[in-house]
Structure formats: C-alpha cells, structure tokens
Motif scaffolding. Structure first.
Motif, short mmCIF file in Angstrom:
data_model
loop_
_atom_site.label_atom_id
_atom_site.label_comp_id
_atom_site.label_asym_id
_atom_site.label_seq_id
_atom_site.Cartn_x
_atom_site.Cartn_y
_atom_site.Cartn_z
N LEU A 254 40.26 3.38 6.07
CA LEU A 254 39.54 2.38 6.86
C LEU A 254 38.46 3.04 7.72
CD1 LEU A 254 42.57 0.17 7.96
CD2 LEU A 254 41.06 -0.16 6.00
N ASP A 255 38.77 4.22 8.26
CA ASP A 255 37.77 4.96 9.05
C ASP A 255 36.53 5.28 8.21
OD1 ASP A 255 39.43 4.98 11.24
OD2 ASP A 255 39.98 7.09 11.08
N LEU A 256 36.76 5.89 7.07
CA LEU A 256 35.66 6.39 6.25
C LEU A 256 34.92 5.28 5.50
CD1 LEU A 256 37.45 9.61 5.00
CD2 LEU A 256 35.34 9.54 6.35
N MET A 257 35.53 4.09 5.42
CA MET A 257 34.86 2.94 4.81
C MET A 257 33.78 2.36 5.70
SD MET A 257 37.85 0.63 3.07
CE MET A 257 36.80 -0.83 3.12
N GLU A 258 33.92 2.55 7.01
CA GLU A 258 33.12 1.79 7.97
C GLU A 258 31.62 1.82 7.66
OE1 GLU A 258 34.03 -0.34 9.93
OE2 GLU A 258 36.01 0.11 10.71
N GLU A 259 31.05 2.99 7.45
CA GLU A 259 29.60 3.07 7.31
C GLU A 259 29.08 2.52 5.99
OE1 GLU A 259 28.33 7.56 6.41
OE2 GLU A 259 29.93 7.44 7.89
N TYR A 260 29.99 2.26 5.02
CA TYR A 260 29.57 1.75 3.70
C TYR A 260 29.80 0.25 3.53
CZ TYR A 260 29.80 6.75 3.06
OH TYR A 260 29.64 8.11 3.23
N ARG A 261 30.60 -0.36 4.40
CA ARG A 261 30.91 -1.78 4.27
C ARG A 261 29.64 -2.66 4.19
NH1 ARG A 261 36.23 -3.64 6.32
NH2 ARG A 261 37.50 -1.85 6.91
N PRO A 262 28.68 -2.50 5.12
CA PRO A 262 27.54 -3.42 5.12
C PRO A 262 26.72 -3.37 3.84
CG PRO A 262 27.68 -2.25 7.21
CD PRO A 262 28.62 -1.57 6.28
N TRP A 263 26.36 -2.17 3.40
CA TRP A 263 25.46 -2.06 2.25
C TRP A 263 26.17 -2.34 0.94
CZ3 TRP A 263 20.29 -1.73 2.49
CH2 TRP A 263 19.60 -1.47 1.30
N VAL A 264 27.39 -1.85 0.79
CA VAL A 264 28.09 -1.97 -0.49
C VAL A 264 28.71 -3.35 -0.69
CG1 VAL A 264 29.93 -1.01 -1.95
CG2 VAL A 264 28.54 0.51 -0.53
N VAL A 265 29.31 -3.91 0.38
CA VAL A 265 30.03 -5.18 0.23
C VAL A 265 29.23 -6.35 0.80
CG1 VAL A 265 32.14 -6.46 0.77
CG2 VAL A 265 32.26 -4.01 0.26
N ASP A 266 28.85 -6.28 2.08
CA ASP A 266 28.18 -7.42 2.72
C ASP A 266 26.96 -7.86 1.93
OD1 ASP A 266 30.05 -6.76 4.61
OD2 ASP A 266 28.63 -6.28 6.20
N ARG A 267 26.14 -6.90 1.53
CA ARG A 267 24.89 -7.21 0.83
C ARG A 267 25.16 -7.96 -0.48
NH1 ARG A 267 21.14 -4.09 -2.26
NH2 ARG A 267 22.89 -2.68 -2.55
N ASN A 268 26.20 -7.53 -1.21
CA ASN A 268 26.54 -8.20 -2.48
C ASN A 268 27.12 -9.58 -2.24
OD1 ASN A 268 26.01 -6.43 -4.91
ND2 ASN A 268 27.10 -4.97 -3.62
N VAL A 269 27.90 -9.75 -1.18
CA VAL A 269 28.43 -11.08 -0.85
C VAL A 269 27.30 -12.03 -0.47
CG1 VAL A 269 29.81 -12.37 0.83
CG2 VAL A 269 30.73 -10.28 -0.19
N ILE A 270 26.35 -11.55 0.32
CA ILE A 270 25.22 -12.39 0.73
C ILE A 270 24.43 -12.85 -0.50
CG2 ILE A 270 23.03 -12.40 1.99
CD1 ILE A 270 24.41 -10.30 3.90
N LYS A 271 24.23 -11.96 -1.45
CA LYS A 271 23.51 -12.33 -2.67
C LYS A 271 24.25 -13.42 -3.43
CE LYS A 271 21.27 -7.83 -3.48
NZ LYS A 271 21.22 -6.65 -4.39
N LEU A 272 25.58 -13.30 -3.52
CA LEU A 272 26.36 -14.30 -4.22
C LEU A 272 26.36 -15.64 -3.50
CD1 LEU A 272 29.47 -12.25 -5.43
CD2 LEU A 272 27.66 -13.23 -6.85
#
Length: 330
Positions: free
Chosen positions: A247-265
């Motif tokens: 969970l610590d090391l995921m933090e900096e990648y959540r926005p670009w990898v997940v949020d951005r793809n969810v917003i597109k969908l």
C-alpha cells in the motif's frame, strides 16, 4: 511482459510446450508464451490450473496470486529459487525502527502521489483544451492547490508529533480538491460525491477500488523481486493480513495508472461495472504498465520503472542512494 488476470468462471490454465493455454469448457481461448508472463492472478472462484503449469511458474519465477470475493490478494504461489532476502529484510526492519527514516520516506511517497494527482488534472485539462471543452478553470485551480499542498508536506520535520496524521491530513485535503475538480469538470458523474473505500456501491468508487486491487499484483511482484517484507510498511500501519508496504509503494502510482483509466471509462456510455467494463479497466491498467515513459533520460516501460524505484527504495534504507518519487509528465 504480461500480467494475466483470470476472470472467467470455469476457466482452466494448462501448458503446451512453452506456452500457457487458457481454456473454457474445453475450448481454447488464448495462448501466451511463458517467457512473456510475469504474474497470473485468479479473480474468480471455479477456475483451475495444472500442476505442470505451477511447476513451470516456479522454475521461471512467475508468481501466481489468488484473490477472494473482495478482490483482495489472499494467497500466492512462488518457487523457492528466490534471491537471498535475509540481509535486505534485516535492513528493512532496522529502517522501520528509525523514526527519522519513516517520516522521510512517507513524505516522499505522499508528495509523489499528490504531484501525480496534479499530473492527472493537467493531463485532462490539456485534453479539454484540445477538444475546446470548458472546464471553468477547475482543473488548473486544483492543480495549483495540490502543488502548494505538496510543498507543505516537504516542510514536515522529524520533530513533528503524530506525523502520520499530519501527512495523511495533507493527503486527505489534496484528495478532496482533486476529486471535486474532476467532478466539477464533468470528468466524473455528478452522482460521485467523494472517495469511498471498502463497501462502496457507486460506479466510480467500485471501479477505483477494483483498479487499485489490480495494481497490487505488479507492485507486490516487484517487492518480492527486491526481497522485501510486504507486510512491514512505514506509512500504513501494520495489521494482520494487511500488506502495508504494498500500500505504501502503490501511493505514487494510483493516480496515473488507475484513476486516469477509470476517468476515461466514465466518459463511455455504459454506466454499469459489468464484465465488459472490468475487462476494459484491466486492459487499460496493463497497457499503462507496458507503456514507456522517460526515466533518467531514457524511455522505459512503467513496470520496469516501478521495479527500479523499489530497488532505489532498498538503496535508500541501505544508505547508498536517495529515494526520489517518480512524477509523471502530462
């Protein structure tokens, strides 16, 4: 390299030669060379695989993850041909006992997360301008706010009391502004009222939670490659069964990898999170991980960047290299 996610009830995984075969009701659906696979994740009950496949996975270093009905990783299978991890974990536990190091690295992770939330806002602002869409300056104003919040995080000192609460307080303020700007710019539906973690019922939060669960697999794989203890985190507190370091090391990648793809969908017509949307989200996340980005003046696949960043984290508590969060360019 591929991360294979099994979503079909009744699917069977076997091998033929040096190729993974995925079948459903005796019909071959797909073949993938084993040398192109990094992980295999089972996200549905009722799927199965052969022991021959497990043997080849153990020899080749392919990790197999099992998820429960909440899409959380509850089990993994890996071979015994692993790198020596004793020294790495001794240094990790020693670093955990250092309050100064824990504060320093936690600040950097959340700083990276907020700066990447800012990158997502500016990415979609650029898209709006290209399409002549009006975002009423919500995105740019929020981006400026996030920049100021990230600078405040850098100002936290090792003398700060309740430093976790202080860091997470800044993270929460940035998150509220971030999600509000996305909703106000019509990038998320008006029904989205804010982030809800476990137990969310609305479309956006359900997709986000599912996407973050998918992101756990490559992060966990990179952590294992580095010989780290996944359950000993620095920012997220330790609880039984909670992979705090993941969970610590995921933090900096959540926005670009997940949020951005969810917003597109969310911009598509389909407003339900069914099998088709799940597969699109998984494909989008895997594609993002395979895309190349600049890293030290060279274009490198994002998953390789993540692995290098985790090795850099190891070097930081071994006192051989400073950790710097990876910030995406929009």
């Amino acid at each position: 390299m591929k991360h294979v996610t099994i979503e079909e009830y009744g699917a069977f995984l076997g091998i033929s030669g040096e190729r993974l075969q995925i079948s459903l009701k005796g019909i071959l659906l797909k073949e993938i060379p084993l040398n192109r696979i990094k992980t295999i994740s089972f996200s549905k009950n009722g799927a199965s695989c052969s022991t021959n496949l497990l043997l080849q996975c153990s020899v080749r270093g392919i990790r197999v993850f099992l998820r429960d009905f909440k899409n959380e990783i509850v089990g993994s299978f890996q071979g015994l041909h692993e790198h020596a991890v004793c020294q790495v974990r001794k240094k990790q536990f020693s670093a955990f006992d250092s309050n100064e190091f824990s504060i320093s690295i936690s600040k950097k992770w959340i700083y990276g997360k907020i700066r990447n939330q800012r990158s997502v806002l500016l990415y979609f602002d650029k898209y709006h301008k290209k399409k002549n869409l009006d975002s009423n300056n919500h995105l740019t104003e929020a981006a400026d706010y996030l920049k100021s919040i990230s600078e405040k995080i850098n100002a936290i000192t090792s003398n700060s009391e309740n430093w976790r609460e202080v860091i997470m307080g800044f993270e929460g303020s940035a998150a509220r502004k971030y999600w509000e700007a996305l909703r106000m710019s019509n990038l998320l539906p008006a029904s989205f009222k804010g982030r809800i973690g476990r137990g969310a019922k609305d479309l956006v939060n359900t997709m986000l939670n599912y996407g973050y669960a998918i992101l756990e697999t490559p992060i966990w794989n990179c952590i294992s490659n580095a010989g780290l203890e996944a359950y000993l985190g620095f920012l997220h507190v330790q609880r039984p069964g909670k992979p705090s370091l993941v969970l610590d090391l995921m933090e900096e990648y959540r926005p670009w990898v997940v949020d951005r793809n969810v917003i597109k969908l969310c911009g598509e017509d389909d407003t339900t999170f069914g099998d088709i949307q799940r597969k699109r989200l998984i494909a989008g996340i895997h594609e993002t991980l395979s895309n190349k980005y600049f890293y030290k003046k060279k274009k490198v696949k994002l998953e390789s960047i993540i692995q290098r960043q985790i090795y850099r984290f190891v070097a930081s508590f071994s006192q051989t290299q400073e950790y710097k969060p990876y910030v995406f360019k929009w």
